[in-house]
Structure formats: C-alpha cells, structure tokens
Write a protein that holds these residues in place. Structure first.
Motif, PDB file in Angstrom:
ATOM      1  N   ASP A  89       0.816  -1.222   0.000  1.00  0.00           N
ATOM      2  CA  ASP A  89       0.000   0.000   0.000  1.00  0.00           C
ATOM      3  C   ASP A  89       0.848   1.270   0.000  1.00  0.00           C
ATOM      4  N   PRO A  90       1.828   1.406   0.904  1.00  0.00           N
ATOM      5  CA  PRO A  90       2.665   2.618   0.851  1.00  0.00           C
ATOM      6  C   PRO A  90       3.436   2.742  -0.452  1.00  0.00           C
ATOM      7  N   ALA A  91       3.847   1.614  -1.036  1.00  0.00           N
ATOM      8  CA  ALA A  91       4.585   1.680  -2.301  1.00  0.00           C
ATOM      9  C   ALA A  91       3.688   2.184  -3.425  1.00  0.00           C
ATOM     10  N   ALA A  92       2.423   1.729  -3.457  1.00  0.00           N
ATOM     11  CA  ALA A  92       1.494   2.209  -4.483  1.00  0.00           C
ATOM     12  C   ALA A  92       1.200   3.693  -4.302  1.00  0.00           C
ATOM     13  N   ILE A  93       1.015   4.120  -3.065  1.00  0.00           N
ATOM     14  CA  ILE A  93       0.764   5.544  -2.801  1.00  0.00           C
ATOM     15  C   ILE A  93       1.983   6.386  -3.178  1.00  0.00           C
ATOM     16  N   TRP A  94       3.174   5.875  -2.880  1.00  0.00           N
ATOM     17  CA  TRP A  94       4.395   6.581  -3.271  1.00  0.00           C
ATOM     18  C   TRP A  94       4.485   6.729  -4.785  1.00  0.00           C
ATOM     19  N   THR A  95       4.135   5.679  -5.513  1.00  0.00           N
ATOM     20  CA  THR A  95       4.174   5.740  -6.973  1.00  0.00           C
ATOM     21  C   THR A  95       3.203   6.781  -7.508  1.00  0.00           C
ATOM     22  N   ILE A  96       2.002   6.843  -6.928  1.00  0.00           N
ATOM     23  CA  ILE A  96       1.029   7.857  -7.338  1.00  0.00           C
ATOM     24  C   ILE A  96       1.564   9.248  -7.032  1.00  0.00           C
ATOM     25  N   PHE A  97       2.132   9.404  -5.858  1.00  0.00           N
ATOM     26  CA  PHE A  97       2.663  10.710  -5.449  1.00  0.00           C
ATOM     27  C   PHE A  97       3.724  11.213  -6.413  1.00  0.00           C
ATOM     28  N   ILE A  98       4.717  10.377  -6.704  1.00  0.00           N
ATOM     29  CA  ILE A  98       5.861  10.838  -7.486  1.00  0.00           C
ATOM     30  C   ILE A  98       5.488  11.068  -8.952  1.00  0.00           C
ATOM     31  N   CYS A  99       4.441  10.411  -9.429  1.00  0.00           N
ATOM     32  CA  CYS A  99       4.055  10.591 -10.835  1.00  0.00           C
ATOM     33  C   CYS A  99       3.037  11.709 -11.046  1.00  0.00           C
ATOM     34  N   SER A 100       2.258  12.024 -10.037  1.00  0.00           N
ATOM     35  CA  SER A 100       1.257  13.074 -10.186  1.00  0.00           C
ATOM     36  C   SER A 100       1.727  14.435  -9.705  1.00  0.00           C
ATOM     37  N   ALA A 126      -2.682   9.810 -11.980  1.00  0.00           N
ATOM     38  CA  ALA A 126      -2.783   8.989 -10.772  1.00  0.00           C
ATOM     39  C   ALA A 126      -3.694   7.786 -10.997  1.00  0.00           C
ATOM     40  N   TRP A 127      -4.804   7.979 -11.688  1.00  0.00           N
ATOM     41  CA  TRP A 127      -5.728   6.868 -11.924  1.00  0.00           C
ATOM     42  C   TRP A 127      -5.118   5.844 -12.882  1.00  0.00           C
ATOM     43  N   LEU A 128      -4.331   6.305 -13.852  1.00  0.00           N
ATOM     44  CA  LEU A 128      -3.631   5.370 -14.734  1.00  0.00           C
ATOM     45  C   LEU A 128      -2.588   4.564 -13.972  1.00  0.00           C
ATOM     46  N   VAL A 129      -1.854   5.216 -13.090  1.00  0.00           N
ATOM     47  CA  VAL A 129      -0.741   4.567 -12.404  1.00  0.00           C
ATOM     48  C   VAL A 129      -1.241   3.527 -11.410  1.00  0.00           C
TER      49      VAL A 129
END
Length: 302
Positions: free
Chosen positions: A170-181, A238-241
C-alpha cells in the motif's frame, strides 16, 4: 327649465377621447402573457438534442460493431456475453468472501482511496513548490534540471523503490502515485506564476507588499487556471498509475482484480474492469472540469 327636459342623459354625450382610447385598452395583453418568453418549437428542440446525442451514439455503435467482429475469431467474449456477465457482477458488487475475493465495488473504493492519499500528498507538496519555483529565478534554475530528469521516468520504475523503502504494497502504491502526479502540478503552477504580468509585480513592489500578500492577492488569482489544469492532468495520471501498480503489488484494488481475473482466465470480467476503469476516470475528469469551469475562463470547458 323646458330645454332641460329634452336634454338626453349624460352618458349619451359623445366623448371623442374615450372612443379613441377604447381600442388601445382592448389590445393590451395580460401581464403574464407579456412576461412569458418565446418557446422553442418542439421539432427544433428535438433536432438540437439529436445533433448533440447522435455523434456519441454512433461512436458507441462503432465500438460495439468492431468488438463483435474481433470477438468472432480471437476467443474474446462478445458484447452480449459480456453484458450478461456484467449483470451478474453488479448484482452484488460489495460481497466479501475473504481478503482476496471481494466484489468490484470494494476494489474500486480501495483504488480510489490510494489515489486520494497519493494525489493529496502530491498537491500539498507540488502546488507550493510550483509557486516558489515560479516566483524565484534562482530556484527555477536549480529545480528545472531535476524536473526534466525525473519527469519522463516510467511510473512503474518508481514502484520497486517504494517497496524497498516502505516495506509494504500500500505505501509503495501511494508513493508511486505521489511521485508521478506531482510533476503536472509543479510545472503548471510554476508556469502560471511566471506568466503573471510584470506590471502587477511592479505595483506590489511600489506598495511594499510582503511575499505572503503578493502570493494571496496577486499570484493566487492569476495562477488558479494553470493550477487547476495541473490538477486535472495529475488526477488522470494517478488513476492510470494505480491500476498498473496494483497489478504488481496485489491486495485489494481494481488493478489487482484485473490480474486475478486473468489468472482465472475470466476474460469477460477483464473487459468489465476496463469499462469500470474508463467510467471512473471519466467521472473524475468531468468533476474536475466542472470545478475548473467555476473558477477559470470559458476555454477551460473545452
């Protein structure tokens, strides 16, 4: 006295002014008739509605037709079979049969929760960072190479870094959304600040306004259209990622649901998930367009 007997009644006397005004009084329309706006003819209203509805209907019909043609030879479920499966899926979208067997509704809500957290953190960091980058030339020249270097990196390339640092899916997915958006918000906000007319800044300098006063009274109203454009781009990213990230991390989410149905060779559910992902993304986009239209210029609506 005698002559008074032969005079007719006073009402028999001809009053030219009264007869002249009478026709004009009868020609006046009632107040409610004068206030009623002209109504568009029914045929014209139906024609206008048809002109708006016909193109998207034809586009959907073309999609269904191509889908039916492809489904004949490649083993892909056709529109009718997918529709029947969708009725079964959405008959109980919030069932729970264990941690890895939940309805599509729970999976969509889990993905939206991750998107909201990652996107919210990106907005808290990206928008202020865009303001200071656009406001100060030194910071702009310092951060521009970093943004140019990191922005083109694929979203999934950040996922292993998140798994290594945060030790959880979960934190890894949120981190990925954060850094890409974060990048669309930083870039669009900084661009908006840099395009504020210099005359405004000269007036602020003459009035000896503080940086906080400049940011709240001059920069923020001018930058708002650019900022909302960055927000719209960021939420789409974010929705794509999240769909791709959940395919790799597992757990509950629409991306994991797609991957799980692939492992079960249930292609109809994969097609249903594709439509669900598209509809949710469309709703998010329309909501942000509505928000942007309330604060920005007319061209934002297009």
């Amino acid at each position: 006295m005698v002559s008074a007997v032969f005079h007719g009644p006073a009402t028999d006397t001809v009053d030219p002014g009264a007869h002249a005004n009478a026709p004009r009084i009868r020609q006046h329309a009632p107040p409610d008739e004068r206030a009623a706006p002209p109504r568009m003819p029914l045929a014209r209203r139906l024609g206008s509605w048809a002109q708006r509805a016909l193109p998207p209907v034809l586009g959907l019909m073309l999609l269904v037709m191509l889908w039916s043609i492809v489904a004949r030879g490649d083993g892909i479920p056709g529109p009718l079979a997918t529709w029947q499966q969708a009725q079964e899926v959405f008959s109980d979208p919030f069932y729970r049969n264990g941690p890895n067997d939940q309805g599509v509704g729970w999976n969509v809500l889990a993905s939206l929760q991750r998107v909201c957290i990652g996107f919210g953190l990106a907005a808290l960091v990206g928008i202020p960072l865009g303001f200071v980058i656009g406001r100060f030339d030194f910071l702009s020249r310092m951060f521009n190479p970093l943004i140019s270097l990191l922005r083109p990196v694929s979203p999934l390339a950040w996922l292993p870094i998140g798994l290594l640092v945060f030790k959880g899916a979960d934190p890894a997915a949120i981190w990925t959304i954060f850094i890409c958006s974060i990048w669309p918000m930083v870039i669009n906000t900084a661009t908006g600040v840099q395009r504020v007319p210099q005359d405004y800044m000269n007036v602020a300098r003459v009035l000896n306004l503080s940086e906080w006063k400049i940011a709240t009274t001059i920069l923020f109203p001018s930058v708002l259209p650019y900022m909302l454009t960055g927000v719209r781009l960021a939420v789409g990213t974010a929705w794509l990622v999240i769909v791709a990230a959940e395919m790799l991390t597992g757990g509950v989410g629409i991306g994991f649901w797609v991957w799980d149905e692939w492992n079960n060779l249930n292609v109809a559910n994969i097609i249903i998930a594709i439509f669900v992902i598209g509809i949710v993304g469309l709703v998010l986009e329309l909501a942000l367009v509505k928000l942007a239209s309330a604060f920005t210029f007319e061209e934002v609506k297009t």
